[in-house]
Design a protein around this motif. Structure first.
Motif, PDB file in Angstrom:
ATOM      1  N   SER A 216       0.827  -1.204   0.000  1.00 56.99           N
ATOM      2  CA  SER A 216       0.000   0.000   0.000  1.00 56.99           C
ATOM      3  C   SER A 216       0.857   1.248   0.000  1.00 56.99           C
ATOM      4  CB  SER A 216      -0.928   0.000   1.213  1.00 56.99           C
ATOM      5  OG  SER A 216      -0.186  -0.269   2.378  1.00 56.99           O
ATOM      6  N   PHE A 217       0.340   2.267  -0.679  1.00 56.89           N
ATOM      7  CA  PHE A 217       0.987   3.582  -0.707  1.00 56.89           C
ATOM      8  C   PHE A 217      -0.065   4.628  -0.371  1.00 56.89           C
ATOM      9  CE2 PHE A 217       1.889   7.516  -3.212  1.00 56.89           C
ATOM     10  CZ  PHE A 217       2.956   7.955  -2.446  1.00 56.89           C
ATOM     11  N   ILE A 218       0.273   5.515   0.584  1.00 52.43           N
ATOM     12  CA  ILE A 218      -0.618   6.609   0.965  1.00 52.43           C
ATOM     13  C   ILE A 218       0.126   7.927   0.782  1.00 52.43           C
ATOM     14  CG2 ILE A 218      -1.912   7.689   2.859  1.00 52.43           C
ATOM     15  CD1 ILE A 218      -2.144   4.931   4.166  1.00 52.43           C
ATOM     16  N   PHE A 219      -0.558   8.909   0.193  1.00 52.46           N
ATOM     17  CA  PHE A 219      -0.051  10.289   0.186  1.00 52.46           C
ATOM     18  C   PHE A 219      -1.054  11.131   0.961  1.00 52.46           C
ATOM     19  CE2 PHE A 219       0.554  14.378  -2.507  1.00 52.46           C
ATOM     20  CZ  PHE A 219       1.330  14.941  -1.506  1.00 52.46           C
ATOM     21  N   SER A 220      -0.586  11.722   2.070  1.00 50.91           N
ATOM     22  CA  SER A 220      -1.440  12.512   2.951  1.00 50.91           C
ATOM     23  C   SER A 220      -0.926  13.946   2.968  1.00 50.91           C
ATOM     24  CB  SER A 220      -1.404  11.898   4.359  1.00 50.91           C
ATOM     25  OG  SER A 220      -2.200  12.649   5.247  1.00 50.91           O
ATOM     26  N   TYR A 221      -1.784  14.888   2.540  1.00 49.17           N
ATOM     27  CA  TYR A 221      -1.347  16.274   2.287  1.00 49.17           C
ATOM     28  C   TYR A 221      -2.079  17.265   3.188  1.00 49.17           C
ATOM     29  CZ  TYR A 221      -1.420  20.812  -0.081  1.00 49.17           C
ATOM     30  OH  TYR A 221      -1.363  22.150  -0.361  1.00 49.17           O
ATOM     31  N   GLN A 222      -1.315  18.129   3.898  1.00 50.23           N
ATOM     32  CA  GLN A 222      -1.904  19.158   4.769  1.00 50.23           C
ATOM     33  C   GLN A 222      -1.512  20.563   4.270  1.00 50.23           C
ATOM     34  OE1 GLN A 222      -1.624  18.222   9.119  1.00 50.23           O
ATOM     35  NE2 GLN A 222      -0.223  16.616   8.425  1.00 50.23           N
ATOM     36  N   VAL A 223      -2.443  21.494   4.352  1.00 51.69           N
ATOM     37  CA  VAL A 223      -2.239  22.811   3.726  1.00 51.69           C
ATOM     38  C   VAL A 223      -2.176  23.977   4.724  1.00 51.69           C
ATOM     39  CG1 VAL A 223      -4.656  23.533   3.355  1.00 51.69           C
ATOM     40  CG2 VAL A 223      -2.906  24.089   1.627  1.00 51.69           C
ATOM     41  N   ALA A 224      -2.505  23.743   6.002  1.00 54.84           N
ATOM     42  CA  ALA A 224      -2.734  24.861   6.935  1.00 54.84           C
ATOM     43  C   ALA A 224      -1.510  25.771   7.118  1.00 54.84           C
ATOM     44  CB  ALA A 224      -3.194  24.335   8.294  1.00 54.84           C
ATOM     45  N   VAL A 225      -0.306  25.218   7.104  1.00 51.43           N
ATOM     46  CA  VAL A 225       0.884  26.053   7.305  1.00 51.43           C
ATOM     47  C   VAL A 225       1.006  27.068   6.166  1.00 51.43           C
ATOM     48  CG1 VAL A 225       3.393  26.062   7.480  1.00 51.43           C
ATOM     49  CG2 VAL A 225       2.076  24.263   8.619  1.00 51.43           C
ATOM     50  N   ASP A 226       0.812  26.605   4.931  1.00 47.59           N
ATOM     51  CA  ASP A 226       0.906  27.518   3.789  1.00 47.59           C
ATOM     52  C   ASP A 226      -0.179  28.583   3.856  1.00 47.59           C
ATOM     53  OD1 ASP A 226       2.138  28.139   1.129  1.00 47.59           O
ATOM     54  OD2 ASP A 226       0.073  27.837   0.501  1.00 47.59           O
ATOM     55  N   GLU A 227      -1.389  28.175   4.230  1.00 45.85           N
ATOM     56  CA  GLU A 227      -2.488  29.146   4.326  1.00 45.85           C
ATOM     57  C   GLU A 227      -2.176  30.205   5.387  1.00 45.85           C
ATOM     58  OE1 GLU A 227      -4.991  29.486   2.399  1.00 45.85           O
ATOM     59  OE2 GLU A 227      -4.996  27.604   1.260  1.00 45.85           O
ATOM     60  N   ALA A 228      -1.599  29.789   6.514  1.00 49.67           N
ATOM     61  CA  ALA A 228      -1.223  30.745   7.562  1.00 49.67           C
ATOM     62  C   ALA A 228      -0.131  31.683   7.063  1.00 49.67           C
ATOM     63  CB  ALA A 228      -0.755  29.997   8.811  1.00 49.67           C
ATOM     64  N   GLY A 229       0.803  31.159   6.269  1.00 57.01           N
ATOM     65  CA  GLY A 229       1.859  31.992   5.693  1.00 57.01           C
ATOM     66  C   GLY A 229       1.300  33.057   4.768  1.00 57.01           C
ATOM     67  N   HIS A 230       0.288  32.679   3.966  1.00 56.46           N
ATOM     68  CA  HIS A 230      -0.320  33.659   3.058  1.00 56.46           C
ATOM     69  C   HIS A 230      -1.153  34.680   3.825  1.00 56.46           C
ATOM     70  CE1 HIS A 230       0.980  32.066  -0.753  1.00 56.46           C
ATOM     71  NE2 HIS A 230       0.679  30.850  -0.357  1.00 56.46           N
ATOM     72  N   ALA A 231      -1.839  34.224   4.876  1.00 57.83           N
ATOM     73  CA  ALA A 231      -2.744  35.113   5.604  1.00 57.83           C
ATOM     74  C   ALA A 231      -1.982  36.068   6.516  1.00 57.83           C
ATOM     75  CB  ALA A 231      -3.743  34.286   6.414  1.00 57.83           C
ATOM     76  N   ALA A 232      -0.846  35.622   7.070  1.00 62.53           N
ATOM     77  CA  ALA A 232      -0.200  36.421   8.112  1.00 62.53           C
ATOM     78  C   ALA A 232       1.324  36.507   7.984  1.00 62.53           C
ATOM     79  CB  ALA A 232      -0.560  35.846   9.486  1.00 62.53           C
ATOM     80  N   GLY A 233       1.927  35.750   7.046  1.00 63.19           N
ATOM     81  CA  GLY A 233       3.385  35.765   6.894  1.00 63.19           C
ATOM     82  C   GLY A 233       4.055  34.595   7.588  1.00 63.19           C
ATOM     83  N   GLY A 234       5.236  34.228   7.083  1.00 56.62           N
ATOM     84  CA  GLY A 234       5.970  33.084   7.640  1.00 56.62           C
ATOM     85  C   GLY A 234       6.533  33.356   9.025  1.00 56.62           C
TER      86      GLY A 234
END
Ligand SMILES: [Zn+2]
Length: 469
Positions: free
Chosen positions: A210-228
């Motif tokens: 089995s192969f799973i790819f699990s993707y999370q986006v919240a860090v990037d969204e926080a970077g766009h909304a408020a900066g790194g």
């Protein structure tokens, strides 16, 4: 060995000349680093071919992706937290602080490299407007696995549609492809992605690969909304770390229930973030090109907690497919991290992993000025059609709310306006995307042709659209 004394070994190949198309034949145009990479790919390919004679044992691999995540922020905020997920994988595996210098630091191009093993000078992906065609020429890890070993169970969980679109492209799609829509906050949405991932791990049969790819986006969204450099970004990094811990705990339970069987875990990101709120990323500053690969190989405890400065984002797909005994492509930019002699020779045991990784992040700088400018121009042009698309969607959504209220005349007018906005803007997105692609090509994107043939067309019964004879 002191990390700071080492030269960054394997950045993305620099583009040959700004604004000029690169020659199509890769052998005469690649840099020394890239040439070394491709010869390493060939030697590893021979190894993989030899291994393939044996009947492959069940293999379980999970790729965990966290969008737009800076390694220095992981070390600052998540490494020392109680029950840190990032630290758990680092202490059970090998960590490489990597750089994307020479490659566009936008999610579409970078996840394409992560899932195809080829840089954007090959795939030609320049922005986040999804186009399935590059994956016909440059198949993803999912495509390569599903073509060669269709019995392997492949699953993708993501909260960014582009990832699910990629998982469905290339003719040999993932068996399970679940998109998790935004719910309350991006962190909550990531949590749901991870819930689904954990359920999948728990339900995984020990005898089925089995192969799973699990993707999370919240860090990037926080970077766009408020900066790194923002507290919001730090909180999102911590939430992602907690989610990774939940995945590692689920794997621990599974491994306890299935003695002798282990998962391989790879954690990576697609780019970093500028510190202040603004454009986010897309350019060549060290904060944007900073990346990492954490690799916990099944059955390998001898290298736990070590560091490898020779890992590359482009190694991820060659590593995954070779774990499933799927033949390597001749035109991969990366190599299998678990077997390539040069990569294995770069393993080091730092006195203090956190300090060593911070030193490694700090040693990466800007590319040469030509590459810097060329890729900056490419990103500016590539951003126009993408942002136009976002503006259109929010405009039409607002008009839709008027339509839904069924106000006499106004709703009808709103519907008409919506049609006009959509029509005009779709045309604008199309035109600006054509311009952006042209600029992309002039700055080196998609100028190196594949040396392997495309995968054969999938059997007709697996195609959704019926073929009429
Ligand atoms: Zn982003």
């Amino acid at each position: 060995m002191r990390a700071v004394a080492l030269v960054p070994a394997r950045p993305a190949p620099p583009i040959p000349l700004p604004f000029l198309p690169a020659p199509v034949a890769p052998a005469s145009s690649v840099s020394v680093g890239a040439a070394a990479t491709s010869s390493r790919a060939r030697s590893a390919s021979v190894v993989a071919a030899a291994v393939q004679l044996a009947d492959p044992p069940p293999t379980h691999v999970i790729l965990i992706g966290t969008d737009g995540t800076n390694l220095d922020k992981v070390l600052q905020y998540a490494y020392d937290q109680p029950d840190s997920g990032f630290r758990a994988v680092m202490e059970q595996g090998v960590t490489g602080a990597t750089t994307l210098v020479g490659h566009t630091t936008i999610s579409g191009p970078s996840w394409s490299t992560i899932l195809t093993g080829a840089w954007d000078n090959k795939t030609g992906v320049i922005n986040n407007i999804f186009n399935p065609r590059p994956y016909d020429a440059w198949p993803t890890a999912i495509n390569l696995i599903e073509y060669s070993r269709p019995e392997v169970n492949t699953a993708v969980y993501a909260d960014w549609q582009y990832i699910n679109d990629m998982a469905a492209a290339g003719g040999y799609a993932a068996d399970v492809n679940q998109f998790v829509a935004f719910d309350t906050t991006w962190e909550d949405t990531d949590d749901q992605v991870v819930d689904a991932t954990i359920a999948r791990i728990a339900a995984t049969s020990v005898t089925d690969s089995s192969f799973i790819f699990s993707y999370q986006v919240a860090v990037d969204e926080a970077g766009h909304a408020a900066g790194g450099g923002s507290p919001e970004y730090a909180a999102a990094v911590v939430n992602t770390s907690e989610n990774i811990k939940r995945i590692m705990d689920a794997i621990d339970v599974w491994e306890f229930d299935n003695p002798g069987e282990e998962w391989t875990v790879i954690v990576t990101t697609d780019h970093g973030h500028q510190q202040s709120k603004g454009f986010g990323h897309g350019f060549q500053s060290p904060n944007e090109t900073s990346s990492f690969v954490i690799f916990d190989l099944e059955g390998d405890s001898a290298n736990d907690g070590r560091q490898n400065l020779n890992y590359s984002t482009a190694d991820i797909t060659p590593t995954i497919v070779s774990l499933f005994d799927v033949p390597l492509r001749s035109d991969f930019d990366g190599v299998p991290m678990q077997s390539d002699p040069a990569v294995l020779a770069s393993l080091v045991t730092p006195d203090n992993l956190k300090q060593a990784l911070n030193d490694a992040v700090a040693m990466y700088g800007y590319p040469n000025i030509g590459t810097d400018i060329a890729l900056g121009v490419r990103t500016v042009f590539a951003s126009v059609p993408y942002f136009l698309g976002i503006i259109t969607n929010s405009t039409t959504a607002q008009l839709q709310s008027l339509v839904d209220q069924q106000i006499f005349l106004i709703s009808t007018l709103a519907q008409g306006a919506q049609f006009v906005v959509q029509l005009t803007s779709d045309a604008l997105v199309g035109v600006t995307q054509v311009v952006a692609r042209a600029v992309g090509h002039l700055t080196g994107a998609g100028t190196i042709a594949p040396t392997d043939a495309p995968l054969p067309a999938p059997p007709a019964d697996s195609v959704l659209v019926p073929i009429l004879v």
